[in-house]
Motif scaffolding. Structure first.
Motif: not given
Length: 470
Positions: A76-103
């Motif tokens: 799950v932590d790898m998935i969070v890291y991947r989501a963080e990298g995607s947020a940076v790459a696509h200009g999304q709000d980094l600290y608004a993201l919530r991923v995996t079933k644990w949000n």
């Protein structure tokens, strides 16, 4: 090395201490030698012992793969890291993201998220394989750096030790959990330990610690360790490097940087619950003992006093190199244990520092075993065995801990629930006693520690150190 020889020290230049630096080699030659070093080391290792170690390691890794398949590895932590990298790459709000079933949210500084950008372009399946293989390589590197720090065993035997640690180390709970969650703690430990095993004369010493602190703030304590042990330039290099990571984050992600340092850093709810058994910090142990989610001032005072004591013991060990074998190893491991103890949240996978701890204790046990039978003792073997058992036990996961059971845990379960904080406190006590006993045996003052090393002489090693693999 005998007990008498252990007390006798002679000046000997060593790259990790103060003194004149070895002559710089051309960069290309240095890189070439570094790449060839593993091949040379494998050739010099005893062939039969290396093959046996390889067989044991391979069998262990196959067994681990089977267990991993049935236990399941969400990473799950790898998935969070991947989501963080995607947020940076696509200009999304980094600290608004919530991923995996644990949000799960992003909890690291923006600089760390920038480093995760390449993972956004890899599929999850491929990334699982890459992260697992990468962590096994990092485990081997951590073993190498731990042996280098401890100066044990002899150089030709170290490849065997590295193979065994890589193959068998996956069963240590902190390492197992790192692999299961796809964590980055092995990488951080390697950065820090690589920096601390470099010669003090290197002007770039401290850069890796600063980078590690820029990724995850806790490694900043090692800059304090450098400062209080008299390596002021390296401490300032670490601090300036950390500020550089902040500047990079602010330049590329100004809004995220402002949000992290003014708001999200102080929101403990984003990280996780303090009282759950996953948290193996002193604060978590106090929360479970008090049956509360917020241990408040009590935990803060305990952590603060432990931090001061731990850093004092680490500096004391480092400055006792004239009398204490492996003084730098004792200092580094003590500082590392202090860091995970005093951090408000120290998940079980943060305790990957168990690898250098166990290597250090194994070195002491091996030296103890090499003494003549008439004066041989077994204390270090017992300490090593108890520490190894603790990190292999998975004790915090065995006891009932689901739902409110963490907060309302009966006292009978407190010992297994707090196994790592107890091991950490025990290690600090053992470190202090080790320094005290060596200084007493040499007739040295216990507390009158000089602010700086006497003259600029290099570290002193015990007579016969070469026979001890130092």
């Amino acid at each position: 090395m005998t007990a008498v020889q252990e007390q006798q020290w002679v000046p000997q230049r060593q790259p990790g201490r103060n003194g004149s630096a070895p002559p710089e080699r051309p960069r290309t030659r240095t890189v070439r030698a570094a790449l060839a070093a593993p091949v040379v080391a494998l050739r010099e290792a005893p062939r039969r012992a290396l093959v046996r170690a390889g067989g044991v390691a391979l069998f262990s890794l196959l067994a681990y793969a089977i267990v991993r398949h049935f236990v399941g590895t969400s990473m799950v932590d790898m998935i969070v890291y991947r989501a963080e990298g995607s947020a940076v790459a696509h200009g999304q709000d980094l600290y608004a993201l919530r991923v995996t079933k644990w949000n799960l949210p992003a909890t690291y500084p923006p600089f760390a998220a920038m480093l995760f950008v390449p993972t956004a372009y890899l599929g999850v399946g491929l990334l699982r394989v890459a992260v697992t293989c990468g962590n096994l390589v990092l485990l081997a590197l951590l073993a190498h750096l731990s042996f280098k720090l401890a100066g044990w065993p002899r150089r030709e035997l170290r490849p065997i030790g590295i193979v065994l640690v890589t193959g068998l180390g996956v069963w240590l709970e902190p390492v197992f959990t790192n692999l299961r969650y796809g964590q980055i703690n092995l990488a951080l430990a390697c950065l820090i330990l690589w920096d601390l095993t470099r010669p003090d004369q290197r002007r770039s010493k401290g850069v890796a610690i600063g980078i590690a602190a820029g990724i995850k703030l806790t490694p900043g304590l090692f800059a304090v360790y450098l400062l209080i042990t008299g390596r002021i330039r390296a401490a300032f290099v670490a601090g300036l490097t950390f500020l550089g990571t902040f500047a990079i984050g602010a330049a590329v992600l100004p809004d995220a940087t402002y949000g992290f340092w003014t708001k999200y850093l102080y929101d403990s709810s984003r990280v996780g619950k303090t009282e759950i058994v996953d948290n193996q910090s002193l604060r978590g142990a106090v929360a479970r003992l008090m049956h509360t989610a917020d241990p408040g001032t009590t935990a803060t005072v305990i952590a603060g006093l432990t931090g001061l004591a731990g850093l004092a013991i680490a500096a004391w060990a480092y400055r006792s190199d004239r009398w204490l074998p492996r003084s730098e190893a004792w200092g580094v491991c003590t500082a590392a244990v202090t860091a995970v103890l005093v951090s408000p949240i120290s998940w079980t996978h943060h305790w990957v520092w168990c690898v250098p701890m166990l290597v250090l204790l194994a070195a002491e046990a091996a030296h103890e075993r090499s003494r003549p039978a008439a004066i041989r003792r077994t204390r270090w073997r017992w300490i090593f065995g108890a520490t190894l058992f603790g990190f292999l036990s998975f004790a915090m996961w065995i006891i009932p801990h689901k739902g409110d059971r963490d907060r309302l845990m009966p006292y009978v379960f407190q010992l297994p629930a707090d196994v790592y904080p107890l091991l950490g406190l025990g290690f600090l006590a053992v470190s202090a006693l080790r320094v005290r006993s060596r200084r007493r045996a040499a007739g040295a003052p216990l507390v009158r520690v000089p602010l700086q090393r006497a003259d600029s002489a290099p570290a002193r090693q015990p007579v016969g150190a070469a026979a001890d693999g130092r």
